[in-house]
Scaffold this active site. Structure first.
Site, PDB file in Angstrom:
ATOM      1  N   GLU A   1       0.892  -1.175   0.000  1.00 34.62           N
ATOM      2  CA  GLU A   1       0.000   0.000   0.000  1.00 34.62           C
ATOM      3  C   GLU A   1       0.922   1.214   0.000  1.00 34.62           C
ATOM      4  O   GLU A   1       1.387   1.655   1.047  1.00 34.62           O
ATOM      5  CB  GLU A   1      -0.876   0.001   1.263  1.00 34.62           C
ATOM      6  CG  GLU A   1      -1.859  -1.142   1.340  1.00 34.62           C
ATOM      7  CD  GLU A   1      -3.096  -0.950   0.465  1.00 34.62           C
ATOM      8  OE1 GLU A   1      -3.243   0.126  -0.150  1.00 34.62           O
ATOM      9  OE2 GLU A   1      -3.904  -1.886   0.394  1.00 34.62           O
TER      10      GLU A   1
ATOM     11  N   CYS B   1      -2.263   9.288   2.248  1.00 29.63           N
ATOM     12  CA  CYS B   1      -1.915   8.675   0.958  1.00 29.63           C
ATOM     13  C   CYS B   1      -2.942   9.091  -0.083  1.00 29.63           C
ATOM     14  O   CYS B   1      -2.649   9.138  -1.273  1.00 29.63           O
ATOM     15  CB  CYS B   1      -1.846   7.168   1.102  1.00 29.63           C
ATOM     16  SG  CYS B   1      -3.299   6.469   1.878  1.00 29.63           S
TER      17      CYS B   1
HETATM   18  P1  NAD Z   1       8.211   5.266   4.665  1.00 25.74           P
HETATM   19  O1  NAD Z   1       8.289   4.563   3.370  1.00 25.74           O
HETATM   20  O2  NAD Z   1       9.326   6.170   5.043  1.00 25.74           O
HETATM   21  O3  NAD Z   1       8.093   4.191   5.871  1.00 25.74           O
HETATM   22  C1  NAD Z   1       6.994   3.309   5.931  1.00 25.74           C
HETATM   23  C2  NAD Z   1       7.366   2.100   6.779  1.00 25.74           C
HETATM   24  O4  NAD Z   1       8.323   1.317   6.068  1.00 25.74           O
HETATM   25  C3  NAD Z   1       8.030   2.469   8.125  1.00 25.74           C
HETATM   26  O5  NAD Z   1       7.558   1.594   9.125  1.00 25.74           O
HETATM   27  C4  NAD Z   1       9.487   2.213   7.838  1.00 25.74           C
HETATM   28  O6  NAD Z   1      10.238   1.960   8.991  1.00 25.74           O
HETATM   29  C5  NAD Z   1       9.376   0.985   6.938  1.00 25.74           C
HETATM   30  N1  NAD Z   1      10.576   0.681   6.153  1.00 25.74           N
HETATM   31  C6  NAD Z   1      11.332   1.538   5.426  1.00 25.74           C
HETATM   32  N2  NAD Z   1      12.393   0.873   4.892  1.00 25.74           N
HETATM   33  C7  NAD Z   1      12.275  -0.420   5.297  1.00 25.74           C
HETATM   34  C8  NAD Z   1      13.066  -1.600   5.076  1.00 25.74           C
HETATM   35  N3  NAD Z   1      14.172  -1.563   4.360  1.00 25.74           N
HETATM   36  N4  NAD Z   1      12.637  -2.752   5.612  1.00 25.74           N
HETATM   37  C9  NAD Z   1      11.500  -2.807   6.343  1.00 25.74           C
HETATM   38  N5  NAD Z   1      10.733  -1.725   6.611  1.00 25.74           N
HETATM   39  C10 NAD Z   1      11.117  -0.547   6.079  1.00 25.74           C
HETATM   40  O7  NAD Z   1       6.805   6.042   4.682  1.00 25.74           O
HETATM   41  P2  NAD Z   1       6.262   7.110   5.726  1.00 25.74           P
HETATM   42  O8  NAD Z   1       6.992   8.396   5.543  1.00 25.74           O
HETATM   43  O9  NAD Z   1       6.176   6.514   7.084  1.00 25.74           O
HETATM   44  O10 NAD Z   1       4.737   7.277   5.208  1.00 25.74           O
HETATM   45  C11 NAD Z   1       4.368   8.099   4.152  1.00 25.74           C
HETATM   46  C12 NAD Z   1       4.181   7.300   2.876  1.00 25.74           C
HETATM   47  O11 NAD Z   1       3.277   6.221   3.086  1.00 25.74           O
HETATM   48  C13 NAD Z   1       3.563   8.124   1.762  1.00 25.74           C
HETATM   49  O12 NAD Z   1       4.198   7.805   0.550  1.00 25.74           O
HETATM   50  C14 NAD Z   1       2.108   7.669   1.755  1.00 25.74           C
HETATM   51  O13 NAD Z   1       1.448   7.869   0.532  1.00 25.74           O
HETATM   52  C15 NAD Z   1       2.265   6.228   2.080  1.00 25.74           C
HETATM   53  N6  NAD Z   1       1.030   5.648   2.614  1.00 25.74           N
HETATM   54  C16 NAD Z   1       0.305   4.820   1.816  1.00 25.74           C
HETATM   55  C17 NAD Z   1      -0.905   4.297   2.267  1.00 25.74           C
HETATM   56  C18 NAD Z   1      -1.742   3.407   1.398  1.00 25.74           C
HETATM   57  O14 NAD Z   1      -2.648   2.760   1.933  1.00 25.74           O
HETATM   58  N7  NAD Z   1      -1.521   3.340   0.089  1.00 25.74           N
HETATM   59  C19 NAD Z   1      -1.348   4.593   3.566  1.00 25.74           C
HETATM   60  C20 NAD Z   1      -0.566   5.422   4.364  1.00 25.74           C
HETATM   61  C21 NAD Z   1       0.630   5.947   3.872  1.00 25.74           C
END
Ligand code: NAD
Length: 512
Positions: free
Chosen positions: A258, A292
């Site tokens: 997502e 998002c």
């Molecule tokens: P992010 O990608 O920085 O982090 C998201 C999660 O991924 C965190 O828990 C982070 O620790 C984890 N992560 C990152 N690298 C990883 C790795 N190598 N291994 C395992 N886990 C890892 O995102 P963010 O800044 O927390 O959130 C914002 C983003 O999330 C925006 O792009 C938003 O659109 C998206 N988002 C999407 C949805 C959806 O349902 N499509 C919902 C909410 C947020």
């Protein structure tokens, strides 16, 4: 420590340490983005503690899967009730730690409660199908079985509900949930998980909800490489999804992604413009543009663009920015300095590419904020108008901030082309008075909106839990929450039974 934390028992949780000004080794600081002050420290998991958690989850799964699904539903029903009791505090904690306004924080927890209710009903319906066998005296059916301990990785902006979507469904499906939250919002994760864990334990089911809080290097990477977790559900940026998707595919695991959106609203000249205005303002400035599904692009018919932009800019000027816990605030802070800089960089790029800022365009002057908010990062919701024919390269990206780019069009085909021109495919909307235009936007041939979510006469943000939620293209293709999204948390088995005495092969093959 803040009284909300205390009411949620966080001051008694062994992971939580008193707030300190600087993080120590092995501790992450949870900050209040509204004031920049630390709320508490949270001890980080290590490779060792991760290992223990997964070993425990593997054992718990073997027990939990044997509990009949409707009984698992009963546990989820009680968890939903416990969240109802803690709705106000948990919603306030979301606001305190993530910076969205309190009404939205409470709305987020309500979403988890709604999903819990949905999951309870589902617990009596996880149905397969039967099909006729081509062989005499044979029967065939498909049924759905628990999948395993599942890994759930969540983003900072929905620190409660994204877990709820996964965990409530996963629990009725017979899975144990191992949650790795964002390090920006660990307190919400601890409070949320503790409630579910406590209710399940009191009902005799220890270990159905596990939590690992650690860095991406130490814990995240371990989790995505871990073959004991057959499914990784990951919510976050497209950058993260590309990496996680490849790692999980490399071990032939299942992935539910997502990821980011770049959502657009099309407004036709015959639309109800009052409705379009309210929805566009909520969609673009709500949650400080950090959903998002936030509206990031407005594609409006050229004949109404000037008037509508003027009304939009006036509405933006009335939006109250401030402490998300204060009554009357509509927009809280942006999550941190990095995000504030990304906001400024995107506006600079948009100007350089020919865009004109018609509302906002800068940080909020700290001198205009109450003293206690001056260490927070506050930005003005911003509208950038693109010259006709200029798609603005920066608008092709998701900047996680309240910036709305406005483009004009002449024909609906042109508008849909512009709408679909970005890499992401999460949420989409059209405002129109014409049934024909609406149907063209939802065109069953696929020639309309290319997103996972498509709305007519409502904005891009604010999904209901009854439908499957998720997006196409770089948004990752995953579906969560309602409809038949539960199937991803289970494994399918096709069963054939010979209840006769004959040796019969499929396709009429004779082997005698
Ligand atoms: P992010 O990608 O920085 O982090 C998201 C999660 O991924 C965190 O828990 C982070 O620790 C984890 N992560 C990152 N690298 C990883 C790795 N190598 N291994 C395992 N886990 C890892 O995102 P963010 O800044 O927390 O959130 C914002 C983003 O999330 C925006 O792009 C938003 O659109 C998206 N988002 C999407 C949805 C959806 O349902 N499509 C919902 C909410 C947020």
């Amino acid at each position: 420590m803040h009284e909300i934390l205390s009411r949620l028992g966080l001051d008694r949780d062994p992971r939580v340490t008193p707030p300190a000004q600087t993080a120590q080794d092995g501790v992450v600081l949870s900050l209040n983005p509204a004031t920049g002050e630390p709320l508490a420290g949270v001890k980080l998991d290590t490779a060792d503690s991760y290992e223990k958690t997964i070993a425990r989850a593997t054992g718990s799964f073997k027990r939990w899967r044997t509990v009949p699904a409707p009984k698992r539903g009963e546990v989820v029903r009680r968890i939903g009730e416990a969240y109802r009791e803690h709705l106000e505090d948990l919603g306030s904690l979301v606001a305190l730690e993530m910076g969205k306004i309190k009404a939205e924080g409470i709305g987020e927890v309500q979403e988890t409660i709604d999903v819990a209710d949905f999951a309870v009903g589902l617990s009596r319906q996880l149905h397969g199908i039967t099909m006729p066998s081509e062989r005499p005296m044979h029967s065939m059916r498909e049924h759905w079985l628990p999948l395993g301990p599942i890994g759930v990785i969540t983003a900072f902006n929905f620190p409660n509900a994204v877990w709820g979507w996964n965990a409530m469904l996963g629990a009725v499906c017979g899975d144990v949930c191992v949650w790795k939250p964002s390090l920006i919002t660990p307190l919400t994760a601890i409070a949320t998980n503790n409630i579910a864990q406590r209710v399940a334990s009191e009902m005799g089911h220890e270990g159905v909800f596990e939590l690992v809080i650690g860095t991406d290097d130490e814990v995240g990477e371990r989790m995505i490489a871990d073959r004991r977790l057959p499914l990784i559900s990951a919510t976050g940026s497209c950058r993260m999804g590309r990496h996680v998707g490849a790692a999980v595919a490399g071990r032939l695991g299942k992935c539910l992604l997502e990821l980011g959106g770049n959502n657009a609203v099309i407004i036709e000249p015959d639309a109800d413009l009052d409705l379009a205005l309210k929805s566009t303002v909520f969609g673009s400035v709500g949650t400080c543009g950090q959903r998002c599904t936030s509206s990031r692009r407005l594609i409006i018919h050229e004949s109404i663009a000037d008037d509508f932009c003027e009304r939009l800019a006036k509405a933006y000027a009335t939006v109250r920015i401030g402490d998300p816990l204060d009554e009357g605030t509509l927009v809280g802070p942006i999550i941190n300095e990095n995000s504030a800089r990304a906001f400024e960089d995107a506006i600079a790029a948009a100007k350089q590419q020919g865009g004109e800022v018609i509302a906002g365009g800068a940080r909020v002057d700290p001198a205009k904020l109450p003293e206690r908010l001056r260490k927070g990062a506050y930005v003005q919701p911003t509208i950038v108008r693109a010259p006709a024919g200029n798609q603005l390269a920066i608008a092709q990206e998701e900047t996680f901030a309240p910036i709305l780019y406005v483009f004009t069009y002449k024909t609906l085909d042109e508008a849909i082309g512009m709408h679909n021109s970005v890499d992401q495919g999460l949420s989409s909307a059209i405002f129109t008075g014409s049934a024909r235009s609406a149907e063209r936007f939802l065109n069953p041939s696929g020639a309309g909106s290319d997103c996972g979510l498509a709305y007519v006469n409502l904005g891009t943000s604010g999904a209901e839990i009854g439908g499957a939620f998720g997006g196409e293209k770089d948004t990752g293709g995953g579906r969560e929450s309602g409809s038949d999204a539960w199937k991803v948390y289970m494994r399918r088995q096709t069963c054939t039974v010979n209840f006769g005495d004959e040796f019969a092969l499929a396709q009429g093959i004779r082997f005698e």
